[in-house]
Scaffold this active site. Structure first.
Site, short mmCIF file in Angstrom:
data_model
loop_
_atom_site.label_atom_id
_atom_site.label_comp_id
_atom_site.label_asym_id
_atom_site.label_seq_id
_atom_site.Cartn_x
_atom_site.Cartn_y
_atom_site.Cartn_z
N SER A 30 0.81 -1.21 0.00
CA SER A 30 0.00 0.00 0.00
C SER A 30 0.84 1.27 0.00
O SER A 30 1.54 1.55 -0.96
CB SER A 30 -0.97 -0.03 1.18
OG SER A 30 -1.93 0.97 1.07
N ASP A 55 -1.92 6.67 -3.20
CA ASP A 55 -0.81 5.90 -2.62
C ASP A 55 -0.36 4.83 -3.61
O ASP A 55 -0.81 4.80 -4.76
CB ASP A 55 -1.20 5.31 -1.27
CG ASP A 55 -2.28 4.25 -1.39
OD1 ASP A 55 -3.02 4.25 -2.40
OD2 ASP A 55 -2.41 3.40 -0.48
N ASP A 84 -0.90 1.60 -4.13
CA ASP A 84 -1.86 0.70 -4.79
C ASP A 84 -3.18 1.39 -5.14
O ASP A 84 -4.15 0.73 -5.50
CB ASP A 84 -2.11 -0.55 -3.94
CG ASP A 84 -2.78 -0.24 -2.61
OD1 ASP A 84 -2.59 0.87 -2.08
OD2 ASP A 84 -3.49 -1.12 -2.07
N ARG A 138 -5.90 4.77 -1.58
CA ARG A 138 -6.02 5.98 -0.75
C ARG A 138 -6.04 7.23 -1.62
O ARG A 138 -5.60 7.21 -2.76
CB ARG A 138 -4.85 6.07 0.24
CG ARG A 138 -4.84 4.97 1.26
CD ARG A 138 -3.75 5.15 2.29
NE ARG A 138 -3.81 4.07 3.27
CZ ARG A 138 -3.32 4.13 4.49
NH1 ARG A 138 -2.72 5.22 4.91
NH2 ARG A 138 -3.43 3.10 5.31
N THR A 198 -10.84 -0.04 12.54
CA THR A 198 -10.02 0.24 11.37
C THR A 198 -9.80 -1.06 10.58
O THR A 198 -9.50 -2.09 11.15
CB THR A 198 -8.67 0.83 11.81
OG1 THR A 198 -8.93 2.05 12.49
CG2 THR A 198 -7.76 1.09 10.62
#
Length: 583
Positions: free
Chosen positions: A124, A300, A302, A305, A368
């Site tokens: 990520s 980001d 991948d 985000r 989360t």
């Protein structure tokens, strides 16, 4: 047609192959150890029931970071040996995480098959390169990350593994060229299909958003636009969507060539790491680049985000999801029939809660980890969700989706400017946010990250905070000793979540201190780093009075920040006098 045999390779367990919130992330040198990747992949196959593997189709792709090519070839060979019928690979091994989810849910292969799951090769927002991070996670047939029941089983298997299956002599497949390569094995034909990484995803985006309306917005001469992929996989989609489909100038794209080391940068879309975009948008320390664009965004590694910026203006992720939810029905065709509900992660500010109450929507607060949203979406009770860590998404896929969030914002801007095509006085990002605060109030919000802290000290800090919760009078004495104007703490707990869909319980999800005026302090240890511990401190204060919503957030929150640092003995436990990143 080349043939292959199945080999059984003896192996021993490695310690620490426990998947975190988004799979297993370690340094490349750890993954490159003999049998390390193979152990985890075989443990995953063994955790899944045969009906999800034998004769099925799997997707194997990722964000293009260093070590991806070798890992893809290994997983192809292990898939063949474990009875998988077909493996789909995005061209050059590239697929964004949300695109993988879309491919599982939407794509039909040349043989008419649909995918039953995917290995996604990404760490990520963590850096890439020979000395940096690699990661792997498994997504299920709904397109979402494996649930805890599956990841726990994977981990259990990694502790007892004795052998793995692999088709050693299967030649490496050329993943730079689209097409199907077929092989013959003990279970019959095995196919590897390399396909266009953008096709399924772009088609899905065009079914959600009014591309013509966004195209009109981008054609207004005074509406300038900038998108920074930080050399991650988002660049592939940015060129196809923003330039080819929506007519933006290619010069509006920054760092959109994917690189295995992300150009030596940290592919995390925040004010610290997206330096070039932040400077261009007029938010940097120097402002030498002339007039900034009206709208800027970053992704980001991948592409799950996103960071949203206006001219000299930062939109917090917590505000972003609330604003998208408040405007979705009017601005985004996919939601024109109304929203089923909304959800946020516990540390995310309560801005979305206020919108949900105002619009009479179902609302959920979850731990989360995107998998918790997936359950709500599969149950048909959640349309839009988000988390403060720059993740926003909807029920079109089962992952957060960075480009979706950018298109959502462009749709809102297009809707607000629909009668203003000459662009004389644009409704700006800042206008939209300020109007939202005037309607719903403002949640001043900041996050302090203390990265790569000694794990022992981090655990001691959390244990100390849990113990402190049993004595609120002591807590309030500390609070008042720091700042007499701060409200009293009226509740403190460790967040625990009972999933309303499957009844599963997730404990120890973060430590909360709640104040009389709606303010919150939250402390969490992050599960996404590859070494050391990251302490995250979240600070939030609600302001209803519209005459007080225009303050600088760090200035408005300073009394609460001082309270949080004193209450937690942050410097004593972490050994740090200041955070690594402030958002």
């Amino acid at each position: 047609m080349a043939t292959f045999k199945v080999s059984r390779v003896e192996t021993k367990p490695y310690d620490g192959q426990k998947p975190g919130t988004s799979g297993l992330r370690k340094k490349v040198k750890v993954f490159a150890q003999p049998h390390y990747l193979e152990n985890f992949v075989q443990s995953t196959f063994d955790a899944l029931t045969a009906d999800k593997i034998k004769g099925k189709t799997l997707v194997v792709s990722g964000d293009g970071r260093y070590y991806s090519e070798q890992a893809i070839q290994t997983i192809i060979k292990m898939s063949a040996a474990n009875g998988v019928k077909s493996v789909w690979v995005g061209q050059d091994g590239l697929l964004s995480t949300p695109a993988v989810s879309a491919v599982i849910r939407e794509r039909v292969g040349k043989d008419g098959s649909k995918a039953s799951g995917a290995f996604i090769l990404t760490a990520s927002h963590n850096p890439g390169g020979p000395n940096e991070d690699f990661g792997i996670k498994y997504n299920m047939e709904n397109g979402g990350p494996a649930q805890e029941g599956v990841t726990n089983k994977i981990y259990e298997n990694t502790t007892t593994i004795k052998e793995y299956l692999i088709a050693k002599e299967l030649p490496n497949v050329n993943i730079s060229k689209t097409g199907v390569t077929s092989f013959s094995g003990p279970d019959g034909q095995f196919d590897v299909e390399v396909f266009d990484a953008t096709e399924t995803y772009v088609k899905l985006m065009k079914s959600i958003f009014d591309f013509q309306a966004i195209k009109k917005l981008l054609s207004i001469p005074s509406f300038t636009f900038c998108y920074d992929a930080l050399h991650g996989v988002a660049g592939v989609y940015a060129k196809r969507i923003f330039v080819d489909e929506l007519g933006a100038n290619e010069s509006s794209l920054l760092n959109c060539t994917p690189k295995e080391d992300f150009g030596g940068g940290h592919p995390d879309p925040n004010l610290t790491y997206a330096k070039e975009l932040v400077e261009r948008m007029g938010l940097g320390k120097s402002n030498t680049q002339g007039e900034p664009p009206e709208f800027g965004a970053a992704a980001d590694g991948d592409a799950d985000r996103n960071m949203i910026l206006g001219k000299r203006f930062f939109v917090t992720p917590s505000d972003s999801v609330a604003i998208i939810a408040a405007n979705a029905v009017e601005a985004i065709p996919y939601f024109s029939g109304g929203l089923k509900g909304v959800a946020r992660s516990m540390p995310t500010s309560a801005a979305l809660d206020v919108v949900a109450k105002h619009l009479n929507l179902k609302f959920f607060e979850v731990p989360t980890g995107w998998k918790f949203f997936g359950n709500l979406m599969d149950a048909g009770v959640c349309s839009i969700c988000g988390e403060e860590s720059f993740g926003t998404g909807s029920d079109h896929v089962r992952e957060k989706d960075g480009i979706w969030a950018v298109l959502a914002w462009l749709s809102i801007l297009a809707h607000k400017n629909k009668d203003n095509l000459n662009g004389e006085k644009l409704v700006t990002v800042e206008d939209i946010v300020c109007q939202h605060w005037a309607t719903y109030g403002r949640h001043y919000y900041t996050r302090y990250d203390y990265e790569n802290v000694d794990a022992g000290g981090a655990k001691e800090l959390m244990a100390y905070l849990v113990n402190l919760q049993s004595d609120l009078s002591k807590v309030n004495n500390i609070v008042k000793g720091v700042h007499s104007g701060v409200a009293n703490v009226i509740a403190a707990d460790e967040f625990e979540y009972k999933d309303p869909v499957d009844g599963s319980v997730s404990k120890h999800q973060g430590i909360r201190y709640m104040f009389e005026d709606g303010s919150r302090l939250i402390f969490r240890l992050s599960g996404t780093g590859s070494e050391g511990a990251t302490i995250r401190l979240y600070i939030e204060q609600y302001e209803k009075d519209s005459s007080k919503t225009g303050r600088d957030s760090q200035e408005a929150l300073k009394p609460l920040v001082d309270v949080a640092l004193k209450l937690s003995k942050m410097q004593e436990f972490s050994g740090r006098s200041e955070p690594t990143v402030i958002t």
